[in-house]
Design an enzyme around this catalytic site. Sequence first.
Site, PDB file in Angstrom:
ATOM      1  N   ALA A 102       0.852  -1.187   0.000  1.00  0.00           N
ATOM      2  CA  ALA A 102       0.000   0.000   0.000  1.00  0.00           C
ATOM      3  C   ALA A 102       0.889   1.239   0.000  1.00  0.00           C
ATOM      4  CB  ALA A 102      -0.918  -0.005   1.217  1.00  0.00           C
ATOM      5  N   GLY A 145      -0.058  -4.858   0.928  1.00  0.00           N
ATOM      6  CA  GLY A 145      -1.283  -4.748   0.146  1.00  0.00           C
ATOM      7  C   GLY A 145      -1.214  -5.490  -1.164  1.00  0.00           C
ATOM      8  N   GLU A 148      -2.061  -8.987  -0.370  1.00  0.00           N
ATOM      9  CA  GLU A 148      -3.497  -9.015  -0.067  1.00  0.00           C
ATOM     10  C   GLU A 148      -4.334  -8.914  -1.338  1.00  0.00           C
ATOM     11  OE1 GLU A 148      -3.849  -7.075   4.344  1.00  0.00           O
ATOM     12  OE2 GLU A 148      -3.036  -5.799   2.762  1.00  0.00           O
ATOM     13  N   GLU A 168       3.916  -5.517   7.317  1.00  0.00           N
ATOM     14  CA  GLU A 168       3.340  -4.388   8.065  1.00  0.00           C
ATOM     15  C   GLU A 168       3.864  -4.299   9.492  1.00  0.00           C
ATOM     16  OE1 GLU A 168       0.297  -5.439   4.873  1.00  0.00           O
ATOM     17  OE2 GLU A 168       1.653  -6.533   6.223  1.00  0.00           O
TER      18      GLU A 168
END
Length: 294
Positions: A102, A145, A148, A168
């Site tokens: 992300a 991300g 994911e 993360e």
Amino acid sequence: MAARSLFKLVSTSSNKLIIQNSLLNNVKFYSVNAANYEFIKVEKKGANNNVGLITLNRPKALNALCNQLMTEVGQAVEAFDKDKDVGAVIITGSEKAFAAGADIKEMENNSYAQCVSGGFLDHWNKLTKAFKPIIAAVNGYALGGGCELAMMCDIIYAGEKARFGQPEILIGTIPGAGGTQRLPRYVGKSKAMEIVLTGNQITAIEAEKMGLVSKVFPVETVVEEAIKLGEKIASNSHLINGICKESVNAAYETTLNQGLKFEKKAFYGTFATQDRKEGMSAFIEKRKANFKNE
């Protein structure tokens, strides 16, 4: 009311989007070039142009998943999902990075209140609501991300140099778009705990052994192989594909007994379709089925 709220994407055909005015209930056609997207490229692939290909295109940021990029991915998936000619969708990135995570700069100054009141990352799940099968073709980094996003897809093909991970924890937070929920369903609790608590990356071969990845290919062929898979899937009834996908996904949301009941009802439901009738007739008559997606 903002002007954009008056319109809803209905479907796409080639490079034209059909947009419906929700107030006037009229359908209008607008020519939309893929260049209108800022951070993705969209095209149709396969001999019959029946596979939608979405390429993440933010190379300077290693395809970091900013809000605009994920909004565009959601829009493109929705358009392909409503395109009667498309039977499967592929999401890919570059050879260097599927998506390196992300966009940290975009979220750095968020507060708890902003995340809660704004539903931060909620729109990412739009991808998982697609009726048609979605394939992730992963090369390079699929971290945070990016990992994911790949797990939101129905099948993951990986290039041999791909690397997956949920780092993360190393920046003082946890996965927020399914990393702690989908990963254990793919690889089990112990492996998932190790990955999310250490932030360590795993190779494509390791990911395949864990069950995260379906198959591993040379870097230069992974997208081509994903297109072949998409073509194979798209040659089936699109309607039955979607029902089958829904039934498999139910296995992750229900008990075994509930899932078996769901499957049985879905199976019975196929007997109300013309494609089930055509498929069985074609088998008995020793000919290729001509599915109409009805």
